[in-house]
Motif scaffolding. Structure first.
Motif, PDB file in Angstrom:
ATOM      1  N   LYS A   1      -9.861 -11.687   8.585  1.00  0.00           N
ATOM      2  CA  LYS A   1     -11.275 -11.718   8.902  1.00  0.00           C
ATOM      3  C   LYS A   1     -12.208 -11.757   7.833  1.00  0.00           C
ATOM      4  CE  LYS A   1     -10.412  -9.671  13.505  1.00  0.00           C
ATOM      5  NZ  LYS A   1     -10.369  -8.551  14.171  1.00  0.00           N
TER       6      LYS A   1
ATOM      7  N   GLU B   1      -2.580  -6.789  12.377  1.00  0.00           N
ATOM      8  CA  GLU B   1      -3.708  -6.130  11.418  1.00  0.00           C
ATOM      9  C   GLU B   1      -4.387  -7.196  10.700  1.00  0.00           C
ATOM     10  OE1 GLU B   1      -3.322  -2.069  10.629  1.00  0.00           O
ATOM     11  OE2 GLU B   1      -3.341  -2.564   8.471  1.00  0.00           O
TER      12      GLU B   1
ATOM     13  N   ARG C   1       0.843  -1.305   0.071  1.00  0.00           N
ATOM     14  CA  ARG C   1      -0.011  -0.042  -0.041  1.00  0.00           C
ATOM     15  C   ARG C   1       0.946   1.259  -0.134  1.00  0.00           C
ATOM     16  NH1 ARG C   1      -2.526  -1.626   5.754  1.00  0.00           N
ATOM     17  NH2 ARG C   1      -0.414  -2.006   6.915  1.00  0.00           N
TER      18      ARG C   1
ATOM     19  N   MET D   1      -3.986  -0.670  -2.653  1.00  0.00           N
ATOM     20  CA  MET D   1      -4.571  -1.056  -1.365  1.00  0.00           C
ATOM     21  C   MET D   1      -5.583  -2.156  -1.650  1.00  0.00           C
ATOM     22  SD  MET D   1      -5.202   0.199   1.643  1.00  0.00           S
ATOM     23  CE  MET D   1      -6.263  -0.197   2.942  1.00  0.00           C
TER      24      MET D   1
ATOM     25  N   GLY E   1      -7.106   5.191  23.078  1.00  0.00           N
ATOM     26  CA  GLY E   1      -8.589   4.916  23.415  1.00  0.00           C
ATOM     27  C   GLY E   1      -8.657   3.514  23.925  1.00  0.00           C
ATOM     28  N   ALA E   2      -7.718   2.575  23.748  1.00  0.00           N
ATOM     29  CA  ALA E   2      -7.892   1.273  24.183  1.00  0.00           C
ATOM     30  C   ALA E   2      -7.454   1.168  25.874  1.00  0.00           C
ATOM     31  CB  ALA E   2      -6.917   0.510  23.471  1.00  0.00           C
TER      32      ALA E   2
ATOM     33  N   MET F   1      -7.242  -1.815  -5.441  1.00  0.00           N
ATOM     34  CA  MET F   1      -7.215  -0.353  -6.029  1.00  0.00           C
ATOM     35  C   MET F   1      -5.957   0.324  -6.106  1.00  0.00           C
ATOM     36  SD  MET F   1     -10.017   1.268  -3.986  1.00  0.00           S
ATOM     37  CE  MET F   1      -9.898   1.439  -2.489  1.00  0.00           C
ATOM     38  N   ASN F   2      -5.841   0.903  -7.111  1.00  0.00           N
ATOM     39  CA  ASN F   2      -4.759   1.850  -7.120  1.00  0.00           C
ATOM     40  C   ASN F   2      -5.133   2.761  -8.231  1.00  0.00           C
ATOM     41  OD1 ASN F   2      -3.624   1.328  -9.660  1.00  0.00           O
ATOM     42  ND2 ASN F   2      -2.453  -0.407  -8.620  1.00  0.00           N
TER      43      ASN F   2
ATOM     44  N   LEU G   1      -9.989  -0.081  -9.670  1.00  0.00           N
ATOM     45  CA  LEU G   1     -10.367  -1.286  -9.013  1.00  0.00           C
ATOM     46  C   LEU G   1     -10.191  -2.442  -9.773  1.00  0.00           C
ATOM     47  CD1 LEU G   1     -12.964  -1.063  -6.493  1.00  0.00           C
ATOM     48  CD2 LEU G   1     -13.125  -3.120  -7.703  1.00  0.00           C
TER      49      LEU G   1
ATOM     50  N   ARG H   1      -9.393  -7.039 -10.079  1.00  0.00           N
ATOM     51  CA  ARG H   1      -9.131  -8.287  -9.297  1.00  0.00           C
ATOM     52  C   ARG H   1      -8.167  -9.139  -9.675  1.00  0.00           C
ATOM     53  NH1 ARG H   1     -15.110  -9.115  -8.832  1.00  0.00           N
ATOM     54  NH2 ARG H   1     -14.930  -7.650  -6.863  1.00  0.00           N
TER      55      ARG H   1
ATOM     56  N   ALA I   1      -8.223   6.149  -5.044  1.00  0.00           N
ATOM     57  CA  ALA I   1      -7.888   4.769  -4.914  1.00  0.00           C
ATOM     58  C   ALA I   1      -6.742   4.754  -3.606  1.00  0.00           C
ATOM     59  CB  ALA I   1      -7.235   4.092  -6.114  1.00  0.00           C
TER      60      ALA I   1
ATOM     61  N   GLU J   1      -7.939  -7.203   9.675  1.00  0.00           N
ATOM     62  CA  GLU J   1      -9.203  -7.025   9.078  1.00  0.00           C
ATOM     63  C   GLU J   1      -9.352  -7.614   7.531  1.00  0.00           C
ATOM     64  OE1 GLU J   1      -7.362  -4.571  10.527  1.00  0.00           O
ATOM     65  OE2 GLU J   1      -8.644  -4.491  11.900  1.00  0.00           O
TER      66      GLU J   1
ATOM     67  N   VAL K   1     -13.597  -0.795  23.264  1.00  0.00           N
ATOM     68  CA  VAL K   1     -13.260   0.633  23.228  1.00  0.00           C
ATOM     69  C   VAL K   1     -12.313   1.184  22.522  1.00  0.00           C
ATOM     70  CG1 VAL K   1     -13.206   2.461  24.707  1.00  0.00           C
ATOM     71  CG2 VAL K   1     -14.532   0.454  25.489  1.00  0.00           C
ATOM     72  N   ILE K   2     -12.595   2.025  21.559  1.00  0.00           N
ATOM     73  CA  ILE K   2     -11.365   2.708  20.550  1.00  0.00           C
ATOM     74  C   ILE K   2     -11.443   4.019  21.152  1.00  0.00           C
ATOM     75  CG2 ILE K   2     -11.689   1.216  18.713  1.00  0.00           C
ATOM     76  CD1 ILE K   2     -13.165   3.378  17.492  1.00  0.00           C
ATOM     77  N   THR K   3     -12.197   4.817  21.890  1.00  0.00           N
ATOM     78  CA  THR K   3     -12.063   6.086  22.238  1.00  0.00           C
ATOM     79  C   THR K   3     -12.860   6.538  23.331  1.00  0.00           C
ATOM     80  OG1 THR K   3     -11.440   8.357  21.884  1.00  0.00           O
ATOM     81  CG2 THR K   3     -13.379   7.169  20.418  1.00  0.00           C
TER      82      THR K   3
ATOM     83  N   THR L   1      -9.271  -8.414  -4.357  1.00  0.00           N
ATOM     84  CA  THR L   1      -9.737  -7.011  -4.833  1.00  0.00           C
ATOM     85  C   THR L   1      -8.646  -5.964  -4.439  1.00  0.00           C
ATOM     86  OG1 THR L   1     -11.886  -7.905  -4.753  1.00  0.00           O
ATOM     87  CG2 THR L   1     -11.816  -5.526  -5.238  1.00  0.00           C
TER      88      THR L   1
ATOM     89  N   CYS M   1       1.363  -5.553  11.667  1.00  0.00           N
ATOM     90  CA  CYS M   1       0.526  -5.025  12.962  1.00  0.00           C
ATOM     91  C   CYS M   1       0.456  -3.754  13.138  1.00  0.00           C
ATOM     92  CB  CYS M   1       1.256  -5.744  14.109  1.00  0.00           C
ATOM     93  SG  CYS M   1       2.802  -5.018  14.482  1.00  0.00           S
ATOM     94  N   ARG M   2      -0.200  -3.063  14.013  1.00  0.00           N
ATOM     95  CA  ARG M   2      -0.273  -1.666  14.363  1.00  0.00           C
ATOM     96  C   ARG M   2      -0.379  -1.504  15.843  1.00  0.00           C
ATOM     97  NH1 ARG M   2      -5.504  -1.187  16.265  1.00  0.00           N
ATOM     98  NH2 ARG M   2      -6.857  -3.059  15.682  1.00  0.00           N
TER      99      ARG M   2
ATOM    100  N   SER N   1      -3.910   2.223  20.358  1.00  0.00           N
ATOM    101  CA  SER N   1      -4.114   3.762  20.614  1.00  0.00           C
ATOM    102  C   SER N   1      -4.401   4.114  21.984  1.00  0.00           C
ATOM    103  CB  SER N   1      -5.158   4.053  19.714  1.00  0.00           C
ATOM    104  OG  SER N   1      -6.605   3.743  20.179  1.00  0.00           O
TER     105      SER N   1
END
Lengths: 473, 514
Positions: A268, A263, A34, A84, A128-129, A102-103, A108, A110, B431, A265, B325-327, A100, A122-123, A126
């Motif tokens: 899943k 990471e 990306r 992405m 918030g957690a 896109m750039n 977009l 396939r 994109a 998403e 919880v994120i924020t 799928t 990974c990330r 934050s």
């Protein structure tokens, strides 16, 4: 577009996996990345400490990445940058996975691929957690965000810093901010130990006299527009703040280094079953997820301690994917959780006798080495696991030296700065002077890894050399 | 001289401005913050209440039901997210059903349709994550959720397109009566971003840091928690607002379907008003607390408050995945503590109601004060209502050029594959995904800047596009958002703010002097 293997993510995991499959004869391989370049997060990890097992030498992050980038480019593996991936589906009846993506160039599109390797990394967790009470002003960054600002964008996020969490990224950023002229007030760690390497506590905090407060956490953030300070409290055995122990620290920036999360998403969405322990996908002994034809490796699978271990695992993933492509699928078998590195629980021994003992910083082992002067003027050294420890402690007591990594501004580059390091160690006492020159220096693009950017920096006899390429732009 | 000056660019001020912008009137909106939606409007539950709460006969009741009815169409016309998800009010024992019946009766009097009381097991059939302790629920299918930012932004943007001027970073410091109206004195805060954005014509942004006052025939006071100060500058009938803080926690969209409907608890001894609701952005929101504060700026969260949110929400849904919880955040409702009579209404009648109307001793001066819950639900209707009173006074002609439709910012996250293709074909920047958590592209961010009342701050971008609202809370995209604002506005990275001046992200380049 049809491929045999499609690798999602062009960081160290993705490149190693792709190269490994390529070596086994898989020809049609695509890496989708990306960012605008390969290398992943290594590109902003400009400090050294990478490659000790893979290359048997200590490299900076960009140098480690660069070696793999060159191998990848030489191999003829296709790379789709600035791209992405939005969706992945496991193999269908015809044996093709579907991706799928896109750039800007192709819109977009396939891709069909016999196998997919997930290598998205990974990330960071934050704020918030953590649910830290207070305002939500500017000046709260994850350590990695601050690292990107400083090392890629050449911008300083703040001048007076408090760091929460003593993981390696937090420790590394403490030193980095000091080198760039900021003041780091303290590092607060809720646990009674650091999750970072012992060598990093020494070379990132002790070297710069930054206090590390174990069993402390940030309990309030002050400042409405911009952070103006934080309250730090002691915690009890249950990690609950102890009333009455609050201390205020003035700062304009709070950096968070409180952990990493794979990471997943896309994993899943692809229907891969997740493992709540690793927070990565469930895999069998062949690193195959529960989604047909989809493999996983690196930090997307579980958070690794060292990039060398990411590479090792990814080489295996590449091999398993190649076998799958060449020999067809086998019974999935049983789930096998990859070996999770033991969580580091490091402290500097309180009874460390600083007159005769040091923590060796030559490798992640962080040996506690003791040196006693012998009558003939030599040293009796103990506690070191390898000869490097002996050399280190003798130097430390006679002529302490350090390697320094930083950035130098580029006048006409594609990016504003290029990473650099000292060509060999400089006297510890000269770090300030060296950094002053480094900050004022300007380089001209194009820059290649190894180019001398600054000769005889601060009269040390040592050069600053580039640790990454920088094209004109 | 302006025909009307509206003080405050929150959702009420914006709604009033839009309602007036359909007439031949010279309008100005004065906002002390750097963007619309910077006060109560940005930090609330995002609920469009069905309308069973308010006392029958009050403006609250009328405007709520009207607001709830008009919201869906308005959301289509103005391009903001709205979803009729339905709402439950749950009780935990037999005694509570009496309270539910009371609410139902009140709702029916107010004109709320389709209300019914269901027992605990039916409630759990519809909402499987509800607590076993839930005894019964009032089910209001017309309960809904909306994007509070989107609504506010869209109303303001559309008002601006139809000629209303918006003056940001403009704080009202005093008001004087003048011949035929009022003189409103202001203090301007300088801003590099505003100076820059005012040079982009399509943003309609104005930068006039030298202006000291605005003269106007009429005034609409929509100053939120400061509405009492504005009111008291001009009227002998003093009013008082107490900021009432509400703390919230937001859960990740990975658990966004944990409940499908807004779940309120019947006000009672278990506490009041902690709700668990889906949001239009696909998250779960829990909160708010209710705590009167002396400080009108105190939008911080507290350990105690968050603990209370948590514990009370768990009564509704004991397995609520709070590790997602994120924020957390808090907002201040403008709670009217001391009221004064308005020209169109008798004081005794309106206890607990909004203060909407003309001030008796200040002709042409209209209050929109005490706009607490269900303020968001009522806002478009309240804007129309107050605009009606202004029109009765000024008798303006309709503006035949009025254009009520707003084109929303393209949204990759919710677009179909074909629409995504279309957007990218038009502009490759669609994109380039900047916010990975919420799938927001560079194209969307650029659009959010280069449009009427476009974003000048990262919070502005966030509220317009969702960038930075996800689980990483802008960890990845913050540097990119700063970069895009720098480029589009032609300012330095050091000028980029989170919101108001003073909230700069950076201390400068690494070469700065120490």
């Amino acid at each position: 577009m049809n491929y045999d293997l499609c690798v999602i993510g062009g960081g160290p995991a993705g490149m190693a996996a792709a190269l490994s499959a390529h070596e086994l004869g898989i020809e049609k391989i695509l890496i989708i990345e990306r960012d605008h370049e390969l290398g992943g997060i290594l590109n902003q990890c400009i400090h050294s400490g990478f490659g000790l097992t893979t290359f048997r030498e200590e490299l900076t992050g960009p140098e480690y990445a660069e070696r793999y980038i060159r191998m990848t480019e030489a191999s003829g593996i296709d790379c789709s940058l600035n791209t992405m991936v939005t969706d992945i589906k496991g193999a269908d009846e015809e044996g093709f996975c579907s991706i799928t993506a896109m750039n800007g160039e192709n819109g977009l599109f396939r891709i069909r691929s016999r196998a997919v390797i997930l290598a998205m990394g990974c990330r960071e967790k934050s704020r918030g957690a953590l649910n830290i009470p207070g305002y939500r002003p500017a000046g709260i960054y994850s350590a990695g965000t601050a690292q990107r600002y400083v090392n890629i964008d050449g911008l300083l996020p703040g001048k007076k810093i408090v760091i929460l969490g003593s993981g390696d990224i937090g420790l590394i950023m403490a030193r980095r901010m000091v080198l760039e002229g900021a003041k780091v007030q303290c590092v607060a760690e809720i646990a009674p130990y650091s999750g970072g390497l012992r060598r990093n506590i020494v070379q990132c905090l002790d070297d710069y006299e930054i206090p590390l407060l174990f069993r402390h956490t940030v309990t309030k953030i002050h400042g409405k527009k911009r952070v103006s300070g934080v309250t730090i409290s002691e915690v009890d055995e249950n990690y609950s703040p102890v009333p009455g122990t609050e201390k205020e620290f003035e700062c304009d920036t709070l950096l968070l280094s409180v952990g990493l999360i794979p990471e997943n998403e896309l994993s899943k969405a692809a229907g891969a079953k997740m493992d709540p322990v690793t927070q990565g996908p469930v895999v069998n002994e062949r690193l195959e997820t529960t989604a047909e034809g989809i493999f996983a490796c690196g930090n997307v699978l579980h958070v690794h301690d060292l990039v060398d271990n990411v590479t090792k695992e990814s080489v295996q993933a590449g091999r398993f994917a190649a076998e799958y492509i060449l020999n067809g699928k086998k019974a999935w078998g049983e789930a096998k959780r990859p070996p999770i590195p033991k969580k580091e629980k490091n402290t500097i021994p309180e009874d460390l006798d600083r007159k005769r003992q040091v923590i060796c910083i030559r490798c992640p082992n962080g040996c506690l080495v003791t040196a006693d002067r012998k009558e003939d003027g030599g040293f009796e050294v103990s506690g070191n696991l390898c000869p490097k420890g002996r050399e280190y402690i003798i130097n430390e007591f006679t002529d302490p030296r350090r390697n320094i990594s930083s950035i130098i501004r580029v006048e006409n580059g594609r990016g504003p700065v290029v990473s650099c390091k000292t060509s060999s160690e400089i006297p510890k006492g000269k770090i300030g002077e060296v950094m002053k020159e480094v900050r004022l220096a300007r380089a001209k693009a194009p820059v290649k890894v190894g180019d001398v950017l600054l000769k005889n920096v601060a009269d040390t006899g040592v050069d600053m050399i580039a640790t990454a390429d920088m094209e004109e732009g | 001289m302006y025909d009307a000056v509206i003080i405050g660019a929150g959702v009420n001020g914006a709604a009033a401005a839009r309602a007036l912008s359909g007439y031949r009137l010279k309008l100005a909106v004065l906002e002390r913050a750097s963007d619309v939606c910077e006060g109560t409007s940005k930090a609330n539950s995002g609920i469009i209440h069905a309308g069973y709460d308010a006392k029958p006969g009050t403006l609250k009741a009328k405007l709520n039901v009207r607001g709830s009815e008009m919201m869906e169409e308005l959301s289509k016309e103005l391009g903001f997210f709205y979803r009729r998800c339905g709402a439950f009010v749950v009780c935990f024992d037999e005694a509570g059903t009496e309270g539910l019946r009371e609410l139902k009766k009140r709702g029916e009097k107010n004109g709320v349709k389709e209300l019914r009381i269901i027992d605990g097991s039916e409630a759990r059939e519809l909402e499987p994550n509800l607590s076993k302790e839930v005894f019964a629920a009032l089910y209001a299918p017309s309960g809904a959720v909306a994007d509070p930012f989107g609504m506010n932004i869209a109303l303001a943007e559309n008002a601006a397109v139809n000629g209303a001027e918006f003056h940001f970073l403009t704080e009202v410091t005093g008001i004087e009566r003048i011949e035929g109206g009022y003189r409103i004195f202001v203090k301007k805060t300088p801003s590099a971003a505003y100076e820059a954005v005012s040079k982009i014509p399509e943003t309609l942004h104005i930068y006039d840091p030298e202006t000291e006052y605005y003269d106007t025939k009429t005034v609409i006071n929509a100053a939120g928690v400061y509405a009492d100060r504005i009111h008291n500058m001009i009227s002998a009938g003093k009013i008082g607002i107490v900021p009432r803080r509400g703390e919230y926690m937001l859960l990740d969209n990975t658990v966004g379907d944990y409940v499908g409907r807004t779940i309120f608890q019947l006000p009672g001894k278990l506490g009041k008003g902690i709700l668990v609701t889906p949001t239009v952005h696909g998250n779960i929101l829990v909160g708010p607390t209710a705590e009167n504060l002396p400080d009108r700026e105190d939008t911080g969260t507290s350990a105690k408050g968050l603990e209370k949110v948590k514990n009370t929400a768990l009564l509704t849904a004991p397995e609520l995945p709070l590790k997602e919880v994120i924020t957390s955040f808090s907002g201040l409702r403008a709670h009217l503590e001391t009221r004064a009579a308005l020209k169109n209404r008798e004081e005794e009648d309106v206890e607990g109601d909004f203060m909407l109307g003309e001030i008796p001793d200040a002709p042409g001066f209209f209050d929109m004060a005490g706009m607490e819950s269900p303020g968001l639900s009522c806002a478009p209707a309240a804007g129309e209502y107050i605009a009606g009173l202004v029109r009765d006074l000024l008798r303006p002609e309709k503006d035949p050029g009025f254009h009520g439709k707003r084109e929303a910012i393209p949204n990759m996250a919710v677009s179909s594959e074909d629409h995504r293709k279309e957007l990218i074909a038009k502009d490759g920047r669609f994109a380039n995904i900047i916010c990975r958590c919420c799938t927001v592209s560079e194209g969307e961010l650029v659009n959010a800047i280069r449009r009427p009342l476009g974003a000048t701050t990262s919070d502005g971008l966030k509220r317009r596009t969702g960038a930075g609202m996800g689980r990483c809370q802008a960890g990845f995209c913050n540097p990119r958002a700063v970069e895009i604002l720098t480029k589009e506005l032609d300012i330095t990275p050091g000028d980029v703010c989170k919101n108001d001046p003073g909230s700069e992200f950076l201390a400068g380049g690494t070469e700065y002097e120490l």
